[in-house]
Design an enzyme around this catalytic site. Structure first.
Site, PDB file in Angstrom:
ATOM      1  N   TYR A 140      20.558  36.681  19.731  1.00 35.32           N
ATOM      2  CA  TYR A 140      21.038  36.033  21.011  1.00 35.32           C
ATOM      3  C   TYR A 140      22.392  36.658  20.863  1.00 35.32           C
ATOM      4  O   TYR A 140      23.100  37.143  21.980  1.00 35.32           O
ATOM      5  CB  TYR A 140      20.838  34.796  21.401  1.00 35.32           C
ATOM      6  CG  TYR A 140      21.686  34.430  22.721  1.00 35.32           C
ATOM      7  CD1 TYR A 140      21.332  35.280  23.903  1.00 35.32           C
ATOM      8  CD2 TYR A 140      22.498  33.551  22.769  1.00 35.32           C
ATOM      9  CE1 TYR A 140      21.650  34.772  24.999  1.00 35.32           C
ATOM     10  CE2 TYR A 140      22.981  33.130  23.907  1.00 35.32           C
ATOM     11  CZ  TYR A 140      22.837  34.097  25.207  1.00 35.32           C
ATOM     12  OH  TYR A 140      23.455  33.788  26.498  1.00 35.32           O
ATOM     13  N   ARG A 147      26.025  43.441  25.144  1.00 32.11           N
ATOM     14  CA  ARG A 147      26.089  43.244  26.733  1.00 32.11           C
ATOM     15  C   ARG A 147      27.835  43.380  26.804  1.00 32.11           C
ATOM     16  O   ARG A 147      28.149  44.149  27.874  1.00 32.11           O
ATOM     17  CB  ARG A 147      25.507  42.148  27.055  1.00 32.11           C
ATOM     18  CG  ARG A 147      25.630  41.978  28.416  1.00 32.11           C
ATOM     19  CD  ARG A 147      25.187  40.830  29.157  1.00 32.11           C
ATOM     20  NE  ARG A 147      25.120  39.546  28.541  1.00 32.11           N
ATOM     21  CZ  ARG A 147      24.620  38.485  28.890  1.00 32.11           C
ATOM     22  NH1 ARG A 147      23.661  38.305  29.986  1.00 32.11           N
ATOM     23  NH2 ARG A 147      24.734  36.993  28.160  1.00 32.11           N
ATOM     24  N   TYR A 200      33.106  30.481  27.255  1.00 28.27           N
ATOM     25  CA  TYR A 200      32.581  29.546  25.835  1.00 28.27           C
ATOM     26  C   TYR A 200      33.381  29.779  24.665  1.00 28.27           C
ATOM     27  O   TYR A 200      33.802  31.145  24.484  1.00 28.27           O
ATOM     28  CB  TYR A 200      31.164  29.953  25.649  1.00 28.27           C
ATOM     29  CG  TYR A 200      29.855  29.555  26.325  1.00 28.27           C
ATOM     30  CD1 TYR A 200      30.030  28.452  27.234  1.00 28.27           C
ATOM     31  CD2 TYR A 200      28.572  29.923  26.419  1.00 28.27           C
ATOM     32  CE1 TYR A 200      29.171  27.934  27.968  1.00 28.27           C
ATOM     33  CE2 TYR A 200      27.428  29.405  27.035  1.00 28.27           C
ATOM     34  CZ  TYR A 200      27.870  28.611  28.056  1.00 28.27           C
ATOM     35  OH  TYR A 200      26.714  27.808  28.750  1.00 28.27           O
ATOM     36  N   ARG A 213      27.202  31.718  36.895  1.00 28.25           N
ATOM     37  CA  ARG A 213      26.074  30.503  37.141  1.00 28.25           C
ATOM     38  C   ARG A 213      25.333  30.760  38.201  1.00 28.25           C
ATOM     39  O   ARG A 213      24.141  30.509  38.123  1.00 28.25           O
ATOM     40  CB  ARG A 213      26.794  29.249  37.041  1.00 28.25           C
ATOM     41  CG  ARG A 213      27.674  28.643  36.043  1.00 28.25           C
ATOM     42  CD  ARG A 213      26.880  28.667  34.691  1.00 28.25           C
ATOM     43  NE  ARG A 213      27.667  28.428  33.449  1.00 28.25           N
ATOM     44  CZ  ARG A 213      27.296  28.179  32.341  1.00 28.25           C
ATOM     45  NH1 ARG A 213      25.906  28.614  32.193  1.00 28.25           N
ATOM     46  NH2 ARG A 213      27.949  27.917  31.193  1.00 28.25           N
ATOM     47  N   GLU A 320      14.664  25.732  30.484  1.00 31.81           N
ATOM     48  CA  GLU A 320      15.766  26.423  31.343  1.00 31.81           C
ATOM     49  C   GLU A 320      15.066  26.736  32.530  1.00 31.81           C
ATOM     50  O   GLU A 320      14.002  27.118  32.779  1.00 31.81           O
ATOM     51  CB  GLU A 320      16.418  27.478  30.796  1.00 31.81           C
ATOM     52  CG  GLU A 320      17.333  28.435  31.342  1.00 31.81           C
ATOM     53  CD  GLU A 320      17.775  29.614  30.470  1.00 31.81           C
ATOM     54  OE1 GLU A 320      18.543  29.122  29.514  1.00 31.81           O
ATOM     55  OE2 GLU A 320      17.801  30.647  30.938  1.00 31.81           O
TER      56      GLU A 320
HETATM   57  C1  3EB Z   1      23.511  28.647  28.914  1.00 32.83           C
HETATM   58  O1  3EB Z   1      23.799  28.191  30.071  1.00 32.83           O
HETATM   59  C2  3EB Z   1      22.029  28.727  28.834  1.00 32.83           C
HETATM   60  O2  3EB Z   1      22.936  35.086  28.283  1.00 32.83           O
HETATM   61  O3  3EB Z   1      22.518  35.912  30.231  1.00 32.83           O
HETATM   62  C3  3EB Z   1      21.541  31.050  30.679  1.00 32.83           C
HETATM   63  C4  3EB Z   1      21.645  31.953  31.783  1.00 32.83           C
HETATM   64  C5  3EB Z   1      21.739  31.258  29.558  1.00 32.83           C
HETATM   65  C6  3EB Z   1      22.080  33.420  31.156  1.00 32.83           C
HETATM   66  C7  3EB Z   1      22.666  34.831  29.477  1.00 32.83           C
HETATM   67  C8  3EB Z   1      22.196  32.692  29.063  1.00 32.83           C
HETATM   68  C9  3EB Z   1      22.224  33.483  29.916  1.00 32.83           C
HETATM   69  O4  3EB Z   1      24.550  29.241  28.262  1.00 32.83           O
HETATM   70  C10 3EB Z   1      21.644  30.152  28.278  1.00 32.83           C
END
Ligand code: 3EB
Length: 333
Positions: A140, A147, A200, A213, A320
């Protein structure tokens, strides 16, 4: 009454009126349709082996085009494009998945620019063995690396106004990336309860995930909401490891916060929980009845949800949930 512009169709039947089809994916075998296949089993249904086609349809004229592995569907105001990439094609690279991800995004960004729909609204990302190690990094995280490189290569921001997205682990198969894009940008929405994913800390990988989001797009003067995959994360930390009920409740708190933030930013985009169409990804099939019950208790009897078995992108996440609103949903048998 179907929406003129965009409606979501969930069906086990292959699409029979390609003229109205505005792209989509198939969870399970896609048969003759040639739509991108995502190897994920459907949960909570008596016939888990039937495929689930998740399609967009439109009453507006749609043109379909195919360029090698890339398929795209042009609507006057938006475009859906999808691509499957075999990682083996990049077997020489240090990380074949990182390279495949970079190429998939480059190909899609190039197509969006060329077609005149330069603003991605929402991406879907599916990769096999999401927690596996590749060249010393979780797959991942390699995906995130590729990306983010592709965003930068295309001169696109990686830390503001990014599109909504989801990224899930499939059982097997190629990297599948799909995008809904427009001529006009969507409004990116962040969750006040969460650190933006693009911020992050590096504990979650050397390159941050490039997604918002949620996003709000516009068609025919009306807003559509695209809620990214949402999980039990507060700040940047996973909460309630090992407890699927609490993770579901925390996820719903995040979804409520996103709906509130969306209303705050854009009063016209006023979507209650009951107006959303949900896709729920579960790591363990046996959790489906409990999660469905918790979701129905919050959303109400009008709940529209499909459940898929998938690996959520952090190993400590069990569930999720993503959703969309502002367009009709049609469920065909
Ligand atoms: C998170 O909130 C959970 O890598 O495109 C959620 C939505 C998550 C999109 C992405 C990853 C992605 O980090 C994982």
């Amino acid at each position: 009454m179907p929406n003129e512009h965009l409606e979501l169709v969930w069906t086990a039947c292959p699409p029979d009126s390609p003229a109205a089809l505005l792209g989509g994916l198939c969870y399970g075998p896609a048969g003759e349709t040639g739509l991108p296949e995502v190897a994920m089993a459907r949960l909570g249904v008596p016939t888990p082996d039937l495929p689930l086609f998740s399609l967009f349809a439109s009453r507006q004229p749609v043109e379909h085009a195919r360029f090698g592995a890339l398929r795209l569907w042009r609507h006057p105001d938006c475009l859906f494009a999808a691509l499957s990439v075999e990682e083996d094609a990049y077997g020489e690279a240090l990380s074949p998945l990182r390279e495949a991800s970079r190429v998939a995004y480059r190909t899609l960004f190039d197509a969006l620019e060329k077609e005149g729909y330069s603003a991605p609204w929402r991406f879907w990302n599916y990769l096999a063995d999401i927690h596996g190690d590749e060249a010393g990094l979780e797959r991942y995280r390699q995906f995130n690396y590729g990306r983010q490189q592709a965003f930068a290569d295309a001169g696109r921001s990686v830390n503001a106004a990014v599109p909504a997205a989801c990224a899930l682990g499939s059982q097997r198969g190629p990297l599948v990336v799909a995008v809904l894009a427009g001529r006009e940008p969507a409004l990116a929405i962040e969750n006040p309860r969460q650190v933006s994913a693009y911020d992050y800390p590096s504990d979650y990988g050397p390159r941050a995930p490039a997604f918002a989001r949620a996003s709000v797009s516009w068609l025919d003067g009306r807003p559509q909401l695209w809620l990214s995959g949402t999980a039990s994360i507060v700040g940047h930390r996973t909460l309630h490891a090992g407890d699927v009920a609490e993770q579901t409740r925390e996820t719903l708190r995040n979804i409520r916060a996103l709906l509130e933030e969306t209303r705050r930013r854009l009063p016209e985009a006023d979507f209650p929980l009951a107006a959303l169409h949900y896709t729920v990804y579960l790591r363990h099939p046996e959790h489906q009845p409990l999660v469905a019950e918790l979701l129905a208790a919050e959303v109400g009897a009008k709940l529209n949800a499909v459940y898929l078995k998938a690996d959520v992108c952090r190993a400590d996440l069990l569930v999720e949930i993503e959703a969309s609103a502002g367009h009709p949903l049609v469920r065909l048998p």
